[in-house]
Design a protein around this motif. Structure first.
Motif, PDB file in Angstrom:
ATOM      1  N   LYS A 189      -4.082  11.290   9.315  1.00 21.81           N
ATOM      2  CA  LYS A 189      -5.058  11.708   8.060  1.00 21.81           C
ATOM      3  C   LYS A 189      -4.658  11.360   6.803  1.00 21.81           C
ATOM      4  O   LYS A 189      -3.239  11.596   6.392  1.00 21.81           O
ATOM      5  N   MET A 190      -5.324  10.768   5.936  1.00 19.36           N
ATOM      6  CA  MET A 190      -5.073  10.159   4.683  1.00 19.36           C
ATOM      7  C   MET A 190      -4.804  11.415   3.652  1.00 19.36           C
ATOM      8  O   MET A 190      -4.016  11.081   2.871  1.00 19.36           O
ATOM      9  N   GLY A 191      -5.651  12.603   4.041  1.00 17.20           N
ATOM     10  CA  GLY A 191      -4.870  13.524   3.191  1.00 17.20           C
ATOM     11  C   GLY A 191      -5.620  13.619   1.462  1.00 17.20           C
ATOM     12  O   GLY A 191      -5.210  14.553   0.925  1.00 17.20           O
ATOM     13  N   ASN A 192      -6.332  12.757   1.338  1.00 16.00           N
ATOM     14  CA  ASN A 192      -7.153  12.468   0.127  1.00 16.00           C
ATOM     15  C   ASN A 192      -8.478  12.010   0.220  1.00 16.00           C
ATOM     16  O   ASN A 192      -8.359  10.795   0.754  1.00 16.00           O
ATOM     17  N   ASP A 193      -9.363  12.481  -0.001  1.00 18.55           N
ATOM     18  CA  ASP A 193     -11.035  12.165   0.123  1.00 18.55           C
ATOM     19  C   ASP A 193     -11.304  10.721  -0.813  1.00 18.55           C
ATOM     20  O   ASP A 193     -11.848   9.880   0.091  1.00 18.55           O
ATOM     21  N   GLU A 194     -10.584  10.816  -1.885  1.00 15.97           N
ATOM     22  CA  GLU A 194     -11.080   9.640  -2.607  1.00 15.97           C
ATOM     23  C   GLU A 194     -10.173   8.294  -2.102  1.00 15.97           C
ATOM     24  O   GLU A 194     -10.824   7.389  -1.977  1.00 15.97           O
ATOM     25  N   LYS A 195      -8.700   8.412  -1.390  1.00 15.22           N
ATOM     26  CA  LYS A 195      -8.167   7.414  -0.823  1.00 15.22           C
ATOM     27  C   LYS A 195      -8.804   6.861   0.367  1.00 15.22           C
ATOM     28  O   LYS A 195      -9.095   5.905   0.622  1.00 15.22           O
ATOM     29  N   ALA A 196      -9.205   8.041   1.044  1.00 13.22           N
ATOM     30  CA  ALA A 196     -10.041   7.918   2.373  1.00 13.22           C
ATOM     31  C   ALA A 196     -11.178   6.827   2.037  1.00 13.22           C
ATOM     32  O   ALA A 196     -11.520   5.925   2.831  1.00 13.22           O
ATOM     33  N   ALA A 197     -11.796   7.301   1.119  1.00  9.97           N
ATOM     34  CA  ALA A 197     -13.081   6.491   0.835  1.00  9.97           C
ATOM     35  C   ALA A 197     -12.881   5.080   0.240  1.00  9.97           C
ATOM     36  O   ALA A 197     -13.572   3.983   0.761  1.00  9.97           O
ATOM     37  N   ILE A 198     -11.809   4.812  -0.457  1.00 12.13           N
ATOM     38  CA  ILE A 198     -11.477   3.475  -0.713  1.00 12.13           C
ATOM     39  C   ILE A 198     -10.847   2.938   0.785  1.00 12.13           C
ATOM     40  O   ILE A 198     -11.153   1.580   0.660  1.00 12.13           O
TER      41      ILE A 198
END
Length: 287
Positions: A189-198
């Motif tokens: 889990k990336m744990g961060n929506d903004e990083k997951a989008a990147i």
């Protein structure tokens, strides 16, 4: 300042070169000074960490990096609970059993009770245990090939490219047990929506570059009466693009052909009267 995704990449070597090449082909711009250990891309929210390859899985696990590119052999050997995000397909190598030239090898069962020198005891133990074979592992980090000659081991299990180093040490490769390619790894889990989008944006680009590398763009002239047969051979993303030529009875056909099928397709096109066959690489490609 917005979020960036931090990627760990081997600081030098073939894996590093190929990893940076695929990122450059994604249109991402960054410096190329090998002395730099950390840098940011100028046109994409991506930060690079240049580190030792065997440190990459633990850096990702500990959150020092968000993702990393590493050989699957290193990832599997460390057995850290991470996710393989993409198999990138390059940096192929094989892990093989090699024995002294006078060793009578009759398959993996010949390793029962033997001392095996390897840098990959976890991978090797898993493979042998599936076969019910018990052996002693001598873990070494380098110069595995010399261990039988100095009495440390009976046989070895090591990464092999050409086999030349084995031959120089009186060994021969007898069985490939595992293959490895470069993989992109990350936490589950990336744990961060903004990083997951990147990361999703980065993967979209990488997928387009990888897909393009597997295909060729082909243009050729064809007698009109053979169009249906050729369409059945080449297919294309949906179907070939066809344009009439000024010369009556002739067409220009444009299509995409998988790299591993190209030469078979080429021979069939020639047999059906295709002329002026032009083949070009594809930079980027989506379905």
């Amino acid at each position: 300042m917005g979020q960036v995704v931090r990627i760990a990449i081997q600081k030098s070597g073939r894996l590093s070169e190929k990893s940076l090449e695929i990122i450059k082909n994604c249109g991402i711009k960054f410096g190329s000074d090998s002395r730099v250990l950390k840098e940011e891309a100028s046109n994409f929210p991506l930060e690079f960490l240049y580190v030792r390859d065997d440190d990459i899985p633990s850096y990702v696990r500990d959150g020092v990096a968000d993702i990393g590119i590493v050989g699957r052999n290193e990832f599997d050997e460390q057995a850290i609970d991470l996710e393989v995000i993409r198999d990138l397909g390059f940096a192929k190598c094989r892990l093989s059993i090699a024995v002294p030239n006078d060793f009578s090898y009759q398959g993996l069962a010949s390793l029962e009770g033997k001392r095996i020198a390897t840098s990959y005891p976890h991978i090797l133990e898993g493979i042998l245990s599936e076969k019910g074979i018990k052996a002693t592992f001598v873990q070494v980090s380098g110069s595995v090939e010399v261990t039988p000659a100095i009495g440390l081991a009976d046989v070895i299990c090591d990464l092999v490219s050409t086999g030349a180093t084995l031959a120089m040490n009186g060994l021969r490769e007898v069985e490939k047990i595992y293959t490895s390619t470069a993989v992109m790894i990350g936490r589950k889990k990336m744990g961060n929506d903004e990083k997951a989008a990147i990361l999703s944006r980065l993967l979209l680009r990488i997928d387009a570059v990888m897909r393009a590398a597997s295909y060729k763009y082909v243009i050729f002239n064809l007698p009109e009466e053979h169009l249906d047969q050729v369409a059945g051979i080449v297919g294309g993303m949906k179907s070939p693009t066809v344009t009439r030529l000024m010369e009556k009875g002739w067409l220009s056909v444009q299509t995409v052909v998988a790299e591993d099928l190209f030469w078979d397709v080429f021979e069939q096109l020639k047999a059906l009267g295709a002329q002026g066959i032009l083949v070009t690489p594809i930079e980027k490609m989506t379905e």
